[in-house]
Design an enzyme around this catalytic site. Structure first.
Site, mmCIF file in Angstrom:
data_model
loop_
_atom_site.group_PDB
_atom_site.id
_atom_site.type_symbol
_atom_site.label_atom_id
_atom_site.label_comp_id
_atom_site.label_asym_id
_atom_site.label_seq_id
_atom_site.Cartn_x
_atom_site.Cartn_y
_atom_site.Cartn_z
ATOM 1 N N CYS A 19 15.511 5.798 14.114
ATOM 2 C CA CYS A 19 16.955 5.728 14.376
ATOM 3 C C CYS A 19 17.468 4.300 14.545
ATOM 4 O O CYS A 19 18.686 4.098 14.596
ATOM 5 C CB CYS A 19 17.280 6.524 15.635
ATOM 6 S SG CYS A 19 16.425 5.866 17.079
ATOM 7 N N CYS A 47 19.313 6.541 22.944
ATOM 8 C CA CYS A 47 19.990 7.794 23.269
ATOM 9 C C CYS A 47 19.582 8.319 24.655
ATOM 10 O O CYS A 47 18.750 7.728 25.336
ATOM 11 C CB CYS A 47 19.641 8.832 22.210
ATOM 12 S SG CYS A 47 17.913 9.333 22.317
ATOM 13 N N CYS A 83 12.015 9.900 20.071
ATOM 14 C CA CYS A 83 12.647 9.034 21.072
ATOM 15 C C CYS A 83 11.621 8.591 22.120
ATOM 16 O O CYS A 83 11.734 7.491 22.674
ATOM 17 C CB CYS A 83 13.789 9.767 21.764
ATOM 18 S SG CYS A 83 14.981 10.473 20.617
HETATM 19 FE FE1 FES Z 1 17.040 6.801 18.837
HETATM 20 FE FE2 FES Z 1 16.625 8.778 20.515
HETATM 21 S S1 FES Z 1 17.881 8.814 18.731
HETATM 22 S S2 FES Z 1 15.722 6.819 20.530
#
Ligand code: FES
Length: 123
Positions: free
Chosen positions: A34, A59, A103
């Protein structure tokens, strides 16, 4: 998306946010999935992680897993810290939705990078 009460609790009240004073090791990592970022800093005493803090541009799941990682890391030997896995972090939070498991890589990788940084400074 279903988060466990413990994930929500750590998200709402994250532990160990910030940077330790005069860190002995700092790990800065990015999540290839991400693009989010994580900084973990550690203080080492007698071969153990005496203090551990995090800062993230990530996040909610990254915040909760980082908070738990710093809690789990404190008191571990460096060898134990290097072996702390994202699965252990997620399990300590009562689990994560499968699509958010990536994550939990951030904090575990950040901790490993901080320990590596500490070891390289000692060498
Ligand atoms: Fe990037 Fe959770 S969406 S660390």
């Amino acid at each position: 998306m279903d988060y466990t009460p413990l994930v929500m609790e750590h998200f709402e009240n994250p532990r160990n946010v910030g940077v330790v004073e005069n860190p002995d090791g700092v790990g800065m990592v990015g999540n290839p999935v991400c693009g989010d970022m994580m900084k973990i800093s550690i203080k080492v005493a007698d071969g153990k992680i005496a203090d551990c803090k995090f800062k993230t541009l990530g996040c909610g799941a990254a915040i909760a897993t980082s908070s738990m990682t710093t809690e789990l890391a404190k008191g571990l030997t460096l060898d134990e810290g290097e072996k702390l896995t994202r699965e252990q972090v997620a399990a300590a939070l009562g689990g994560l939705p499968p699509e958010k498991m990536h994550c939990s890589n951030l904090a575990a990788d950040g901790l490993h990078a901080a320990i590596k940084d500490y070891r390289s400074k000692q060498a």
